[in-house]
Design an enzyme around this catalytic site. Structure first.
Site, PDB file in Angstrom:
ATOM      1  CE  LYS A   1      41.682  43.153  41.751  1.00  0.00           C
ATOM      2  NZ  LYS A   1      40.949  43.644  42.937  1.00  0.00           N
TER       3      LYS A   1
HETATM    4  N1  GLU Z   1      37.519  42.777  43.518  1.00  0.00           N
HETATM    5  C1  GLU Z   1      37.064  43.122  44.838  1.00  0.00           C
HETATM    6  C2  GLU Z   1      38.129  43.908  45.566  1.00  0.00           C
HETATM    7  O1  GLU Z   1      38.988  44.521  44.968  1.00  0.00           O
HETATM    8  C3  GLU Z   1      36.533  41.936  45.597  1.00  0.00           C
HETATM    9  C4  GLU Z   1      37.514  40.833  45.847  1.00  0.00           C
HETATM   10  C5  GLU Z   1      36.905  39.579  46.456  1.00  0.00           C
HETATM   11  O2  GLU Z   1      35.714  39.580  46.773  1.00  0.00           O
HETATM   12  O3  GLU Z   1      37.645  38.615  46.592  1.00  0.00           O
HETATM   13  O4  GLU Z   1      38.114  44.015  46.760  1.00  0.00           O
END
Ligand code: GLU
Length: 433
Positions: free
Chosen positions: A119
């Protein structure tokens, strides 16, 4: 005292029950106990592999420079490249991003995607910046982390405060930085891109669509049916609005919505499409003519079948958990219920459908986008939706079976499914060297 004191001591974590990393890692470690995971793996998973922090200057429109702080936390990559969103929010901090990276590892393992978890984010209020300032911030941040991301190593995506445009700026910056990366393969460095620039059909609605597929699979055993239920939403951004629109399409009634601008309600049902248009123009639900203004307390106390938090973390603590009048909480956001909130909900007999299952549709379609980029293909929406449904039904069934097998709540069961899989892969791979 925490049951995982040895690990916490060894890693030097603070025992702060309000801290989101403490909360997240504690609930994952509860599940490692349930599956009987080896101490060495517990220790590895309790801490991210890499935590990158960058400070970078951005020229603002009036000519002065501001210094921003950005993060990319890579939690685990035993299953494949790191994967996870980039968040722009004024509350972004290291422990927050670490917790969300752990959840990505769990999410990808639960759905059996060939990814690990990561993240990232920048501490900024994106609403306070002009489009030009946001472009410069995104390009400078991407260049600051460009040597730790890549289509085969770590693949960012949108999250709170970022969108397809942000991803287009990121991909373009990455592809321009390095000659070989300018080739088409560089496109796969981020997912959630615009359709015209390597995106996938169905990606923007994917998280909301996933919520609905999971509900269709799990609600019947709770005697609920999407065609005939009432629900309320916290947050009406990408996830909230798509969940709202898709559930209403199936016949459900959206009774109330709360966001950063206030709360609105309509006993006969809010028009989810009109509300989406209102939010796009006004920036929030306040002032929507198709409903009446209510207080936050009235929102939480309104009686609905499902309450769907689709905004930020830690929104439902013990007080709100005592207030809510619903049968099921559907965690469309990441970690919206705190452990203390969870305990109250359990005591009150309210079922919680856990985040790593409910909101895994986004990263699943990200995976489809990445596959399309690698194969230079464009899939039809029907193909994307059919595959998404298949992956999510399988994930929901794994969680249901694990809850029976381990005789535990659904959150623990979802972590158990992910951890069992991660453990198997570690068994084959071993711990390097
Ligand atoms: N931000 C989204 C999540 O928390 C998508 C992450 C992604 O598609 O890599 O799942």
């Amino acid at each position: 005292m925490n049951a995982h004191q040895a690990i916490f001591d060894q890693l030097g974590f603070a025992y702060d029950s309000d801290n989101i990393y403490y909360q997240t890692i504690t609930s994952v470690l509860n599940a490692t106990d349930v599956v009987g995971m080896e101490d060495s793996l517990e220790l590895i998973l309790a801490q991210p592999k890499n935590e990158v922090m960058v400070h970078f200057p951005v020229k603002m429109d009036d000519g002065h420079y501001e210094l921003f702080k950005g993060y990319r936390v890579q939690h685990n990559n035993v299953l494949g490249p790191y994967k996870g969103g980039i968040r722009y929010h004024h509350d972004v901090g290291l422990d927050h991003i670490k917790a969300l990276a752990v959840l990505m590892t769990m999410k990808c393992a639960l759905v059996r995607l060939p990814y690990g978890g990561a993240k990232g984010g920048v501490k900024v209020d994106p609403r306070a910046l002009s489009r030009e300032e946001l472009t410069r911030l995104t390009r400078r941040f991407t260049s600051a982390i460009s040597n730790v991301i890549g289509p085969d190593y770590d693949i960012p995506a949108p999250d709170v405060g970022t969108n397809a445009q942000t991803m287009a700026w990121m991909a373009d910056t990455y592809m321009n930085l390095n000659e070989p990366k300018q080739r088409r393969g560089g496109l796969g460095v981020v997912t959630g891109k615009p359709m015209e620039f390597g995106g996938s059909l169905g990606r923007s609605k994917a998280t909301g669509q996933g919520v609905v597929f999971v509900l269709e699979e799990l609600l019947p055993e709770l005697d609920l049916n999407c065609a005939d239920l009432s629900f309320s939403l916290i947050g009406y951004g990408n996830v909230g609005s798509w969940t709202g629109k898709l559930l209403c399409e199936r016949g459900a009634k959206l009774k109330a919505v709360l966001d950063h601008t206030g709360a609105i309600a309509n006993e006969d049902g809010l028009n989810a499409v009109a509300l989406d248009e209102h939010v796009a123009q006004q920036g929030g639900v306040a002032g929507f003519s198709g409903g009446e203004h209510i207080t936050d307390d009235q929102f939480y106390e309104s009686s609905v079948d499902l309450l769907i938090p689709a905004a930020l973390e830690q929104m439902i603590g013990p007080n709100i958990a005592n207030q809510v009048q619903c049968q099921v909480i559907v965690e469309a956001a990441n970690a919206p219920v705190t452990p203390a909130g969870d305990r109250v909900l359990t005591e009150r007999g309210i079922t919680v459908l856990p985040a790593i299952l409910c909101n895994c549709g986004g990263v699943t379609v990200s995976y489809f986008e990445w596959k399309q980029n690698r194969q230079a293909e464009t899939w039809d929406l029907e193909v994307v939706d059919r595959l998404l449904k298949k992956y999510l039904i399988m994930a929901a069934r794994r969680v249901r079976l694990a809850a029976q097998r381990y005789n535990c709540d659904l959150r623990t069961a979802a972590y158990c499914v992910a951890l069992d899989y991660i453990r198997q892969v570690y068994e084959y791979r071993g711990i390097f060297p």
